[in-house]
Design an enzyme around this catalytic site. Structure first.
Site, PDB file in Angstrom:
ATOM      1  N   VAL A  63       0.810  -1.229   0.000  1.00  0.00           N
ATOM      2  CA  VAL A  63       0.000   0.000   0.000  1.00  0.00           C
ATOM      3  C   VAL A  63       0.839   1.272   0.000  1.00  0.00           C
ATOM      4  O   VAL A  63       0.300   2.370  -0.091  1.00  0.00           O
ATOM      5  CB  VAL A  63      -1.026   0.029   1.175  1.00  0.00           C
ATOM      6  CG1 VAL A  63      -2.020  -1.106   1.070  1.00  0.00           C
ATOM      7  CG2 VAL A  63      -0.325   0.038   2.519  1.00  0.00           C
ATOM      8  N   TYR A 154       3.324   6.220  14.841  1.00  0.00           N
ATOM      9  CA  TYR A 154       2.186   5.273  14.778  1.00  0.00           C
ATOM     10  C   TYR A 154       0.903   5.921  15.312  1.00  0.00           C
ATOM     11  O   TYR A 154      -0.153   5.842  14.683  1.00  0.00           O
ATOM     12  CB  TYR A 154       2.553   4.028  15.582  1.00  0.00           C
ATOM     13  CG  TYR A 154       1.523   2.922  15.556  1.00  0.00           C
ATOM     14  CD1 TYR A 154       1.397   2.073  14.457  1.00  0.00           C
ATOM     15  CD2 TYR A 154       0.688   2.698  16.648  1.00  0.00           C
ATOM     16  CE1 TYR A 154       0.466   1.046  14.448  1.00  0.00           C
ATOM     17  CE2 TYR A 154      -0.240   1.665  16.650  1.00  0.00           C
ATOM     18  CZ  TYR A 154      -0.351   0.841  15.546  1.00  0.00           C
ATOM     19  OH  TYR A 154      -1.273  -0.178  15.543  1.00  0.00           O
ATOM     20  N   ILE A 187      -4.126  -6.610  20.939  1.00  0.00           N
ATOM     21  CA  ILE A 187      -4.621  -7.859  20.349  1.00  0.00           C
ATOM     22  C   ILE A 187      -3.427  -8.801  20.161  1.00  0.00           C
ATOM     23  O   ILE A 187      -2.348  -8.359  19.744  1.00  0.00           O
ATOM     24  CB  ILE A 187      -5.267  -7.561  18.962  1.00  0.00           C
ATOM     25  CG1 ILE A 187      -6.323  -6.435  19.066  1.00  0.00           C
ATOM     26  CG2 ILE A 187      -5.839  -8.823  18.345  1.00  0.00           C
ATOM     27  CD1 ILE A 187      -7.532  -6.731  19.897  1.00  0.00           C
TER      28      ILE A 187
END
Ligand code: NDP
Length: 246
Positions: A63, A154, A187
């Site tokens: 991307v 980030y 996660i």
């Protein structure tokens, strides 16, 4: 089958959260294109979905490369004739304290996490506008809302994704396109596997539900947002974080 005959693209669909998102969308009947820089991994995941009776294809999609994105969209629309779902999941970290952060690390993270999502969304929205329908989900992060020491690049990219989500939702709503974001907490994936034991223990104390999330928790959120069950929901951020940030 909630997504019968729908065409989906999941960036970074070969592993981690993206893999589970791809599997989950395919399990509901969607034909899923799994993008990734590592075509072999994406193909492995696509094959395992096909082996279970699902429809999935790997696609070479970095991307951060505009030509990859254009080629991927040409291929998908050429082959399937439409695009119903885009999940902007691809993401990287290049952590470091602000005062020491290298400019190239800033640029690379923003390039993949934010500009990549922008470029994919631009082509997706153009296609979805013709169809007068579609769904986009951007995978942001809890730290895009709360900040996190050592992750200036980030967190900036993930906060910006929320702004992008809201603007896209406003611009695309008149054409029947919904755009939402998910902000996962911590996660269990390769990304968090890199955290040392001490940091993990510290984290547990901050998560009311007392455990890290699973990639399935995030994938279920994506499935909900792209399904008709969420057809009055757009421009929202769904927090999936065990109560860590309310
Ligand atoms: P992983 O590091 O496990 O996987 C990253 C994914 O991004 C891979 O599929 C990888 O594919 C893809 N990717 C990386 N660079 C590119 C690129 N240039 N072009 C296309 N794809 C790329 O991360 P997670 O699965 O944990 O994270 C997925 C998303 O969820 C990310 O956006 C992340 O920021 C976000 N998130 C994760 C959290 C967590 O706790 N794990 C928490 C909050 C948000 P390939 O290997 O083929 O390049």
């Amino acid at each position: 089958m909630e997504l019968e005959n729908q065409i989906a693209l999941v960036t970074g669909g070969g592993r981690g959260i993206g893999k589970t998102i791809s599997e989950t969308l395919a399990s509901q009947g969607a034909q899923v294109y799994l993008g990734g820089t590592n075509l072999e991994t994406a193909e492995e995941t696509a094959k395992s979905i096909r082996d279970k009776g699902g429809k999935a294809f790997a696609i070479c999609l970095d991307v951060s490369k505009r030509e990859h994105i254009q080629n991927a969209f040409d291929l998908i629309v050429g082959e399937a004739g439409r695009l119903d779902i885009l999940v902007n999941n691809a993401g990287i970290t290049k952590d470091g304290l602000l005062v020491r952060m290298k400019e190239e690390d800033w640029d690379q993270v923003l390039e993949v996490n934010l500009k990549g999502a922008f470029l994919c969304s631009q082509l997706a929205v153009k296609q979805m506008m013709k169809q007068r329908s579609g769904n986009i989900v951007n995978i942001s992060s809890i730290v895009g809302q709360a900040g996190n020491a050592g992750q200036a690049n980030y967190t900036a990219s993930k906060a910006a994704l929320i702004g992008l989500t809201k603007t896209m939702a406003l611009e695309a709503a008149p054409r029947g396109i919904r755009v939402n974001a998910i902000a996962p907490g911590f996660i269990e994936t390769d990304m968090t596997g890199a955290l040392n034991e001490k940091i993990r223990e510290g984290l547990m104390g901050k998560i009311p539900l007392g455990k890290l999330g699973s990639s399935q928790n995030v994938a279920d959120g994506v499935l909900f947002l792209v399904s008709d069950r969420a057809d009055y929901i757009t421009g929202q951020v769904l927090n999936i974080n065990g109560g860590m940030l309310m």
